[in-house]
Design a protein around this motif. Structure first.
Motif, PDB file in Angstrom:
ATOM      1  N   ILE A  34       0.851  -1.187   0.000  1.00 19.77           N
ATOM      2  CA  ILE A  34       0.000   0.000   0.000  1.00 19.77           C
ATOM      3  C   ILE A  34       0.888   1.238   0.000  1.00 19.77           C
ATOM      4  CG2 ILE A  34      -1.820   1.250   1.236  1.00 19.77           C
ATOM      5  CD1 ILE A  34      -2.439  -1.512   2.608  1.00 19.77           C
ATOM      6  N   THR A  35       0.589   2.173  -0.895  1.00 23.94           N
ATOM      7  CA  THR A  35       1.310   3.447  -0.964  1.00 23.94           C
ATOM      8  C   THR A  35       0.308   4.563  -0.719  1.00 23.94           C
ATOM      9  OG1 THR A  35       0.945   3.826  -3.319  1.00 23.94           O
ATOM     10  CG2 THR A  35       2.860   2.463  -2.718  1.00 23.94           C
ATOM     11  N   PRO A  36       0.766   5.811  -0.656  1.00 25.14           N
ATOM     12  CA  PRO A  36      -0.193   6.915  -0.519  1.00 25.14           C
ATOM     13  C   PRO A  36      -1.213   6.966  -1.670  1.00 25.14           C
ATOM     14  CG  PRO A  36       1.984   7.680   0.073  1.00 25.14           C
ATOM     15  CD  PRO A  36       2.151   6.292  -0.493  1.00 25.14           C
ATOM     16  N   ASP A  37      -0.890   6.323  -2.801  1.00 21.91           N
ATOM     17  CA  ASP A  37      -1.824   6.269  -3.929  1.00 21.91           C
ATOM     18  C   ASP A  37      -2.842   5.148  -3.813  1.00 21.91           C
ATOM     19  OD1 ASP A  37      -0.603   8.450  -5.146  1.00 21.91           O
ATOM     20  OD2 ASP A  37       0.836   7.167  -6.201  1.00 21.91           O
ATOM     21  N   GLY A  38      -2.727   4.318  -2.786  1.00 25.66           N
ATOM     22  CA  GLY A  38      -3.684   3.236  -2.591  1.00 25.66           C
ATOM     23  C   GLY A  38      -3.037   1.864  -2.628  1.00 25.66           C
ATOM     24  N   VAL A  39      -3.872   0.831  -2.691  1.00 26.72           N
ATOM     25  CA  VAL A  39      -3.398  -0.550  -2.693  1.00 26.72           C
ATOM     26  C   VAL A  39      -2.785  -0.866  -4.056  1.00 26.72           C
ATOM     27  CG1 VAL A  39      -4.064  -2.975  -2.470  1.00 26.72           C
ATOM     28  CG2 VAL A  39      -5.151  -1.249  -1.024  1.00 26.72           C
ATOM     29  N   GLN A  40      -1.509  -1.237  -4.045  1.00 24.42           N
ATOM     30  CA  GLN A  40      -0.825  -1.596  -5.289  1.00 24.42           C
ATOM     31  C   GLN A  40      -1.053  -3.071  -5.615  1.00 24.42           C
ATOM     32  OE1 GLN A  40       0.573   0.992  -7.074  1.00 24.42           O
ATOM     33  NE2 GLN A  40      -0.422   2.068  -5.385  1.00 24.42           N
ATOM     34  N   PHE A  41      -1.067  -3.908  -4.579  1.00 24.51           N
ATOM     35  CA  PHE A  41      -1.470  -5.306  -4.751  1.00 24.51           C
ATOM     36  C   PHE A  41      -1.843  -5.911  -3.409  1.00 24.51           C
ATOM     37  CE2 PHE A  41       3.271  -5.585  -4.662  1.00 24.51           C
ATOM     38  CZ  PHE A  41       3.461  -6.418  -3.571  1.00 24.51           C
ATOM     39  N   HIS A  42      -2.692  -6.916  -3.470  1.00 24.14           N
ATOM     40  CA  HIS A  42      -3.096  -7.738  -2.329  1.00 24.14           C
ATOM     41  C   HIS A  42      -3.328  -9.121  -2.917  1.00 24.14           C
ATOM     42  CE1 HIS A  42      -4.905  -8.957   1.451  1.00 24.14           C
ATOM     43  NE2 HIS A  42      -5.900  -9.477   0.761  1.00 24.14           N
ATOM     44  N   GLU A  43      -2.321  -9.968  -2.821  1.00 28.53           N
ATOM     45  CA  GLU A  43      -2.323 -11.251  -3.520  1.00 28.53           C
ATOM     46  C   GLU A  43      -1.842 -12.365  -2.599  1.00 28.53           C
ATOM     47  OE1 GLU A  43      -3.431 -11.579  -6.595  1.00 28.53           O
ATOM     48  OE2 GLU A  43      -3.610  -9.438  -7.019  1.00 28.53           O
ATOM     49  N   PRO A  44      -2.206 -13.609  -2.940  1.00 30.90           N
ATOM     50  CA  PRO A  44      -1.623 -14.726  -2.198  1.00 30.90           C
ATOM     51  C   PRO A  44      -0.097 -14.717  -2.372  1.00 30.90           C
ATOM     52  CG  PRO A  44      -3.424 -15.479  -3.613  1.00 30.90           C
ATOM     53  CD  PRO A  44      -3.152 -14.047  -3.961  1.00 30.90           C
ATOM     54  N   LEU A  45       0.620 -15.106  -1.358  1.00 27.37           N
ATOM     55  CA  LEU A  45       2.080 -15.124  -1.403  1.00 27.37           C
ATOM     56  C   LEU A  45       2.580 -15.961  -2.580  1.00 27.37           C
ATOM     57  CD1 LEU A  45       4.676 -14.190  -0.046  1.00 27.37           C
ATOM     58  CD2 LEU A  45       4.516 -16.160   1.471  1.00 27.37           C
ATOM     59  N   THR A  46       1.822 -16.958  -2.982  1.00 26.48           N
ATOM     60  CA  THR A  46       2.219 -17.807  -4.109  1.00 26.48           C
ATOM     61  C   THR A  46       2.270 -17.043  -5.429  1.00 26.48           C
ATOM     62  OG1 THR A  46      -0.084 -18.509  -4.379  1.00 26.48           O
ATOM     63  CG2 THR A  46       1.348 -19.922  -3.040  1.00 26.48           C
ATOM     64  N   GLU A  47       1.682 -15.851  -5.501  1.00 26.10           N
ATOM     65  CA  GLU A  47       1.707 -15.039  -6.725  1.00 26.10           C
ATOM     66  C   GLU A  47       2.953 -14.169  -6.840  1.00 26.10           C
ATOM     67  OE1 GLU A  47      -0.259 -15.186  -9.386  1.00 26.10           O
ATOM     68  OE2 GLU A  47      -1.241 -16.865  -8.378  1.00 26.10           O
ATOM     69  N   VAL A  48       3.819 -14.207  -5.825  1.00 24.32           N
ATOM     70  CA  VAL A  48       5.069 -13.452  -5.866  1.00 24.32           C
ATOM     71  C   VAL A  48       6.111 -14.339  -6.553  1.00 24.32           C
ATOM     72  CG1 VAL A  48       6.863 -12.295  -4.520  1.00 24.32           C
ATOM     73  CG2 VAL A  48       4.477 -12.211  -3.761  1.00 24.32           C
ATOM     74  N   LYS A  49       6.568 -13.895  -7.711  1.00 17.20           N
ATOM     75  CA  LYS A  49       7.481 -14.690  -8.543  1.00 17.20           C
ATOM     76  C   LYS A  49       8.794 -13.949  -8.763  1.00 17.20           C
ATOM     77  CE  LYS A  49       3.916 -17.386  -9.578  1.00 17.20           C
ATOM     78  NZ  LYS A  49       3.676 -18.586  -8.876  1.00 17.20           N
ATOM     79  N   GLU A  50       9.785 -14.681  -9.235  1.00 12.29           N
ATOM     80  CA  GLU A  50      11.075 -14.116  -9.648  1.00 12.29           C
ATOM     81  C   GLU A  50      11.702 -13.204  -8.585  1.00 12.29           C
ATOM     82  OE1 GLU A  50      11.062 -12.570 -13.708  1.00 12.29           O
ATOM     83  OE2 GLU A  50       9.225 -13.716 -14.083  1.00 12.29           O
TER      84      GLU A  50
END
Length: 128
Positions: A34-50
Motif C-alpha cells: 500500500i502506498t499513498p496512492d492506494g493498494v498496489q497489490f493484495h495477492e496470495p504469497l504464491t503469486e510473488v514470482k522471480e
C-alpha cells in the motif's frame, strides 16, 4: 503457523526515478503493498514470482514480479531525498537543503541494523 510481517518500505523506480514510500505486509498467506496512492497489490504469497536480492542492494532490497508487474523494494531508506509515509510538506522541503540532507543521512545510518533485520525477515518469507 504462518509468519506475519509488516514493514515500512520504499518502491524504487530505477537509478534516477526516485522512490515511493509504502507499507508491505504479509498476513494469513497474503502479501499487500500500500502506498499513498492506494493498494498496489493484495495477492496470495504464491503469486510473488522471480524474487531476487541483488548484491548491489547490500541485502536491503529485492525485486519481484506480482501478477506480471515488476516491483523493486527497498527495506531501508534509499536516499536522503526519499519521502517517508508520515512526512509533512515542511519535512520534505527541508531535505532540499544541505543541512536537512545531512541530518536525514545520519539518522538513516543509525537505522541500518534494524533495516537489515527487517530485510532478513522478508528474505525468509519470500525466498529468492
Amino acid at each position: 503457523m504462518q509468519q506475519e510481517i509488516e514493514s515500512k518500505v520504499w518502491q524504487t523506480h530505477g537509478i534516477f526515478g526516485g522512490s515511493t514510500p509504502g507499507l508491505l505486509s504479509l498476513a494469513e498467506g497474503y502479501i499487500s503493498f500500500i502506498t499513498p496512492d492506494g493498494v498496489q497489490f493484495h495477492e496470495p504469497l504464491t503469486e510473488v514470482k522471480e524474487v531476487k536480492w541483488p548484491f548491489i542492494r547490500m541485502g536491503l532490497g529485492c525485486s519481484a514480479v506480482v501478477r506480471g508487474k515488476k516491483y523493486s523494494i527497498s527495506f531501508g531508506k534509499p536516499n536522503a531525498y526519499a519521502a517517508e509515509l508520515d512526512d509533512s510538506t515542511l519535512t520534505q522541503v527541508s531535505r532540499l537543503t544541505g543541512v536537512g540532507r545531512t541530518v536525514d543521512s545520519i539518522s538513516t545510518l543509525g537505522k541500518l541494523g534494524s533495516y537489515r533485520k527487517i530485510a532478513k525477515q522478508w528474505r525468509a518469507a519470500l525466498g529468492g
